[in-house]
Design an enzyme around this catalytic site. Structure first.
Site, PDB file in Angstrom:
ATOM      1  CG  ASP A  61      -1.857   1.177   1.274  1.00 30.03           C
ATOM      2  OD1 ASP A  61      -1.563   2.204   0.614  1.00 30.03           O
ATOM      3  OD2 ASP A  61      -2.876   1.096   1.969  1.00 30.03           O
ATOM      4  CG  ASN A  88       0.383   1.695 -12.746  1.00 33.24           C
ATOM      5  OD1 ASN A  88       0.034   2.256 -13.793  1.00 33.24           O
ATOM      6  ND2 ASN A  88      -0.458   0.932 -12.046  1.00 33.24           N
ATOM      7  CE1 TYR A 164      -5.316  10.579 -11.773  1.00 33.80           C
ATOM      8  CE2 TYR A 164      -6.018  11.803 -13.708  1.00 33.80           C
ATOM      9  CZ  TYR A 164      -5.370  10.720 -13.138  1.00 33.80           C
ATOM     10  OH  TYR A 164      -4.771   9.776 -13.953  1.00 33.80           O
ATOM     11  CE  LYS A 168      -1.674  10.533 -12.190  1.00 31.02           C
ATOM     12  NZ  LYS A 168      -0.912   9.345 -11.758  1.00 31.02           N
ATOM     13  CB  THR A 199      -8.560   1.552 -16.312  1.00 30.28           C
ATOM     14  OG1 THR A 199      -8.571   2.928 -15.899  1.00 30.28           O
ATOM     15  CG2 THR A 199      -7.477   1.335 -17.357  1.00 30.28           C
TER      16      THR A 199
HETATM   17  N1  LIG Z   1      -6.738   5.150 -17.383  1.00 33.96           N
HETATM   18  C1  LIG Z   1      -6.305   6.280 -17.938  1.00 33.96           C
HETATM   19  O1  LIG Z   1      -6.875   6.783 -18.933  1.00 33.96           O
HETATM   20  C2  LIG Z   1      -5.087   6.970 -17.387  1.00 33.96           C
HETATM   21  C3  LIG Z   1      -4.638   8.112 -18.064  1.00 33.96           C
HETATM   22  C4  LIG Z   1      -3.510   8.763 -17.596  1.00 33.96           C
HETATM   23  C5  LIG Z   1      -2.839   8.266 -16.488  1.00 33.96           C
HETATM   24  N2  LIG Z   1      -3.292   7.165 -15.841  1.00 33.96           N
HETATM   25  C6  LIG Z   1      -2.537   6.691 -14.673  1.00 33.96           C
HETATM   26  O2  LIG Z   1      -2.188   5.326 -14.849  1.00 33.96           O
HETATM   27  C7  LIG Z   1      -2.071   4.692 -13.560  1.00 33.96           C
HETATM   28  C8  LIG Z   1      -2.906   3.421 -13.568  1.00 33.96           C
HETATM   29  O3  LIG Z   1      -4.265   3.794 -13.715  1.00 33.96           O
HETATM   30  P1  LIG Z   1      -5.398   2.813 -14.254  1.00 33.96           P
HETATM   31  O4  LIG Z   1      -6.157   3.577 -15.245  1.00 33.96           O
HETATM   32  O5  LIG Z   1      -4.835   1.479 -14.589  1.00 33.96           O
HETATM   33  O6  LIG Z   1      -6.310   2.731 -12.931  1.00 33.96           O
HETATM   34  P2  LIG Z   1      -6.972   1.511 -12.146  1.00 33.96           P
HETATM   35  O7  LIG Z   1      -7.435   0.455 -13.085  1.00 33.96           O
HETATM   36  O8  LIG Z   1      -7.937   2.141 -11.214  1.00 33.96           O
HETATM   37  O9  LIG Z   1      -5.724   0.899 -11.329  1.00 33.96           O
HETATM   38  C9  LIG Z   1      -5.122   1.642 -10.308  1.00 33.96           C
HETATM   39  C10 LIG Z   1      -4.200   0.704  -9.552  1.00 33.96           C
HETATM   40  O10 LIG Z   1      -3.593   1.452  -8.496  1.00 33.96           O
HETATM   41  C11 LIG Z   1      -3.774   0.708  -7.300  1.00 33.96           C
HETATM   42  N3  LIG Z   1      -3.739   1.551  -6.121  1.00 33.96           N
HETATM   43  C12 LIG Z   1      -4.500   2.619  -5.813  1.00 33.96           C
HETATM   44  N4  LIG Z   1      -4.168   3.096  -4.600  1.00 33.96           N
HETATM   45  C13 LIG Z   1      -3.165   2.303  -4.140  1.00 33.96           C
HETATM   46  C14 LIG Z   1      -2.407   2.268  -2.955  1.00 33.96           C
HETATM   47  N5  LIG Z   1      -2.618   3.145  -1.960  1.00 33.96           N
HETATM   48  N6  LIG Z   1      -1.448   1.330  -2.826  1.00 33.96           N
HETATM   49  C15 LIG Z   1      -1.227   0.433  -3.813  1.00 33.96           C
HETATM   50  N7  LIG Z   1      -1.931   0.381  -4.954  1.00 33.96           N
HETATM   51  C16 LIG Z   1      -2.895   1.323  -5.094  1.00 33.96           C
HETATM   52  C17 LIG Z   1      -5.116   0.010  -7.481  1.00 33.96           C
HETATM   53  O11 LIG Z   1      -5.253  -1.047  -6.544  1.00 33.96           O
HETATM   54  P3  LIG Z   1      -6.698  -1.517  -5.978  1.00 33.96           P
HETATM   55  O12 LIG Z   1      -7.241  -2.519  -6.973  1.00 33.96           O
HETATM   56  O13 LIG Z   1      -6.369  -2.111  -4.654  1.00 33.96           O
HETATM   57  O14 LIG Z   1      -7.558  -0.287  -5.874  1.00 33.96           O
HETATM   58  C18 LIG Z   1      -4.943  -0.459  -8.905  1.00 33.96           C
HETATM   59  O15 LIG Z   1      -4.140  -1.608  -8.960  1.00 33.96           O
HETATM   60  C19 LIG Z   1      -2.524   5.735 -12.539  1.00 33.96           C
HETATM   61  O16 LIG Z   1      -1.382   6.378 -11.985  1.00 33.96           O
HETATM   62  C20 LIG Z   1      -3.319   6.728 -13.377  1.00 33.96           C
HETATM   63  O17 LIG Z   1      -3.342   8.010 -12.793  1.00 33.96           O
HETATM   64  C21 LIG Z   1      -4.399   6.507 -16.264  1.00 33.96           C
END
Ligand SMILES: NC(=O)c1ccc[n+]([C@@H]2O[C@H](COP(=O)([O-])OP(=O)(O)OC[C@H]3O[C@@H](n4cnc5c(N)ncnc54)[C@H](OP(=O)(O)O)[C@@H]3O)[C@@H](O)[C@H]2O)c1
Length: 241
Positions: A61, A88, A164, A168, A199
């Site tokens: 975490d 990530n 958010y 970033k 996601t």
């Molecule tokens: N999706 C997009 O369009 C997008 C665009 C730009 C940037 N991003 C960035 O890409 C990264 C991944 O995002 P995603 O879209 O794949 O989101 P996601 O599917 O919601 O996955 C987020 C991941 O982060 C984990 N997490 C959250 N808080 C945590 C903590 N305190 N300790 C450990 N793990 C934690 C979640 O675990 P749990 O399952 O336990 O919650 C999950 O595995 C993020 O940094 C996001 O800001 C995403």
């Protein structure tokens, strides 16, 4: 010490993080699946192993000092070093988060995970990264953190956000500061934007797949020794700050 590249991806149980882990595993690298929930972590490790990856679970975490310290100990005992860290794990903090009405807990949550969490994990793992011949750190950022894009009329900006998007921007600034401090080392640290991926983070409204989003992080994780540091990249190249 093993010659195999040792990696850790935070938040690797689902979404883009899972696909980064799969991509690093496909390179033949050992992949630490950092995840806070035991069942979700075990399921991801099983799936990655079934796909041929050398994956192992790392309870993590990023908001918890003791959890991060335990993860560092696990990696120390397992491999004695770390070659690649992908920060990530990320959260939005909850939407909507318009500046004039935002719930302060949304701001705190986003910053605690997306910024403080990255510092906590990076600093705990730096001693292990310093033992690598070619250490790489990738911070998963977003183009919504680009102040240039936020202030351009034709830019991709995302929703108005007091938590958010600024988290970033902060992460990008932090990436630059780490790169400056570490410029006389062999550590390369860069920020990545995956594009708008479907996601859980955005209710699957993204237009790209998580696998597509993972590609830039995998590329930055496998940079040659003369690669860039302190930069911000997506699959098309440099993203403006
Ligand atoms: N999706 C997009 O369009 C997008 C665009 C730009 C940037 N991003 C960035 O890409 C990264 C991944 O995002 P995603 O879209 O794949 O989101 P996601 O599917 O919601 O996955 C987020 C991941 O982060 C984990 N997490 C959250 N808080 C945590 C903590 N305190 N300790 C450990 N793990 C934690 C979640 O675990 P749990 O399952 O336990 O919650 C999950 O595995 C993020 O940094 C996001 O800001 C995403």
């Amino acid at each position: 010490m093993s010659g195999q590249t040792i990696t850790l991806v935070t938040g690797a149980n689902k979404g883009i993080g899972y696909e980064i882990a799969a991509g690093l595993g496909a390179l033949g690298w050992s992949v630490g699946v950092g995840a806070r929930d035991e069942a979700r972590r075990d399921a991801a490790v099983r799936r990655l192993r079934a796909g041929g990856a050398d994956a192992f679970g790392v309870p993590l975490d990023v908001t918890d000092d003791a959890s991060v310290a335990a993860a560092a100990r696990l990696l120390e005992e397992r491999a004695g070093r770390l070659d690649v860290l992908v920060n990530n794990a990320g959260v939005t903090g909850g939407m909507p988060q318009t500046p004039t009405t935002v719930d302060l807990s949304a701001v705190r949550t986003a910053l605690e995970t997306n910024v403080v969490g990255v510092i906590r994990v990076t600093n705990a793992l730096l001693p292990l990264l310093r033992r690598s011949a070619s250490p790489r750190i990738v911070n998963m950022s977003s183009s919504v953190g680009s102040l240039t894009r936020q202030t351009s009329s034709d830019g991709e900006t995302g929703p108005i956000s007091a938590a958010y998007a600024p988290s970033k921007s902060f992460l990008n600034a932090l990436t630059v500061q780490y790169a400056k401090e570490l410029r006389d080392t062999n550590i390369l640290i860069n920020a990545a934007c995956p594009g708008y991926c479907a996601t859980d983070l955005n209710g699957h409204r993204g237009v790209r797949t998580a696998e597509q989003g993972a590609a830039i992080a995998i590329r930055l994780a496998s940079l040659a020794d003369d690669g860039p540091t302190g930069g911000f990249f997506d699959e098309d190249g440099v993203v403006p700050w």
